[in-house]
Design an enzyme around this catalytic site. Structure first.
Site, PDB file in Angstrom:
ATOM      1  N   ASN A   1       0.792  -1.330   0.017  1.00  0.00           N
ATOM      2  CA  ASN A   1      -0.006  -0.010  -0.061  1.00  0.00           C
ATOM      3  C   ASN A   1       0.804   1.225  -0.110  1.00  0.00           C
ATOM      4  OD1 ASN A   1       0.460  -1.084   2.763  1.00  0.00           O
ATOM      5  ND2 ASN A   1      -1.141   0.065   3.480  1.00  0.00           N
ATOM      6  N   ILE A   2       0.466   2.243  -0.668  1.00  0.00           N
ATOM      7  CA  ILE A   2       1.389   3.371  -1.003  1.00  0.00           C
ATOM      8  C   ILE A   2       0.250   4.662  -0.831  1.00  0.00           C
ATOM      9  CG2 ILE A   2       2.448   4.809  -2.850  1.00  0.00           C
ATOM     10  CD1 ILE A   2       2.843   2.333  -4.238  1.00  0.00           C
ATOM     11  N   GLU A   3       0.558   5.218   0.542  1.00  0.00           N
ATOM     12  CA  GLU A   3      -0.425   6.381   1.111  1.00  0.00           C
ATOM     13  C   GLU A   3       0.041   7.796   0.552  1.00  0.00           C
ATOM     14  OE1 GLU A   3      -0.567   5.581   5.122  1.00  0.00           O
ATOM     15  OE2 GLU A   3      -1.818   3.777   4.839  1.00  0.00           O
TER      16      GLU A   3
ATOM     17  N   GLU B   1      -2.981  -4.780  -2.935  1.00  0.00           N
ATOM     18  CA  GLU B   1      -3.433  -5.891  -3.740  1.00  0.00           C
ATOM     19  C   GLU B   1      -3.480  -5.050  -5.165  1.00  0.00           C
ATOM     20  OE1 GLU B   1      -4.760  -4.991  -0.770  1.00  0.00           O
ATOM     21  OE2 GLU B   1      -6.052  -6.358   0.000  1.00  0.00           O
TER      22      GLU B   1
HETATM   23  N1  THU Z   1      -5.298  -1.582   2.587  1.00  0.00           N
HETATM   24  C1  THU Z   1      -4.736  -2.444   1.702  1.00  0.00           C
HETATM   25  O1  THU Z   1      -3.635  -2.075   1.152  1.00  0.00           O
HETATM   26  N2  THU Z   1      -5.379  -3.541   1.481  1.00  0.00           N
HETATM   27  C2  THU Z   1      -6.456  -3.851   2.217  1.00  0.00           C
HETATM   28  O2  THU Z   1      -6.653  -5.015   1.947  1.00  0.00           O
HETATM   29  C3  THU Z   1      -6.964  -3.047   2.976  1.00  0.00           C
HETATM   30  C4  THU Z   1      -6.309  -1.828   3.408  1.00  0.00           C
HETATM   31  C5  THU Z   1      -4.533  -0.237   3.006  1.00  0.00           C
HETATM   32  C6  THU Z   1      -5.009   1.129   2.661  1.00  0.00           C
HETATM   33  C7  THU Z   1      -4.436   1.877   3.804  1.00  0.00           C
HETATM   34  O3  THU Z   1      -3.028   2.359   3.452  1.00  0.00           O
HETATM   35  C8  THU Z   1      -4.216   1.071   4.858  1.00  0.00           C
HETATM   36  O4  THU Z   1      -4.236  -0.291   4.461  1.00  0.00           O
HETATM   37  C9  THU Z   1      -5.322   1.472   6.086  1.00  0.00           C
HETATM   38  O5  THU Z   1      -6.745   1.365   5.194  1.00  0.00           O
END
Ligand code: THU
Length: 129
Positions: A42-44, A55
């Site tokens: 995940n890349i915020e 994913e």
């Molecule tokens: N997130 C994912 O990368 N995949 C998931 O299946 C659920 C949520 C991430 C998004 C965000 O960076 C963090 O988790 C919190 O929601």
């Protein structure tokens, strides 16, 4: 690669997550039919909704490399129960994966649940209906 190795790879991958806001790292491992492996985190962003989930990062990496045939996806999150992918990621899975593609969801204690894409998003939208 055996599923246990793929789970370890998903855990290692999660360490690369860019999560300065949630501090909630996700690691995804997507295996293509030809054996190629694509990892994703995940890349915020300071503008929170621009965040890309682990994913979708893995799926978009693979698609942009020309891959179209996939065999399985592994997703790790530091959750009590195996991580549950968000709705947006499920819809993207439906776009690129066959309904019977195996998805292994992994919790922080490494317990797993296996589901198919069809189970994760039944009766999904398609413009071909
Ligand atoms: N997130 C994912 O990368 N995949 C998931 O299946 C659920 C949520 C991430 C998004 C965000 O960076 C963090 O988790 C919190 O929601």
């Amino acid at each position: 690669m055996a599923t246990t190795e793929l789970i370890e790879l998903a855990i290692e991958t999660s360490k690369k997550a860019y999560v300065p806001y949630s501090h909630f790292p996700i690691g995804a491992v997507l295996v293509a039919k030809d054996g190629s492996i694509y990892t994703g985190v995940n890349i915020e962003n300071a503008s929170y909704p621009l965040t890309n989930c682990g994913e979708r990062t893995a799926i978009f990496k693979a698609i942009s490399e020309g891959q179209r045939d996939f065999s399985e996806l592994i997703v790790y999150g530091q959750t009590e129960k195996p991580i549950s992918p968000c709705g947006a990621c499920r819809q993207v899975m439906v776009e690129f994966f066959k309904p019977d593609l195996k998805v292994t969801l992994v919790a922080k204690d490494k317990s797993t649940v296996e589901m198919t894409v069809g189970e994760l998003l039944p009766y999904s939208f398609t413009d071909l209906q």
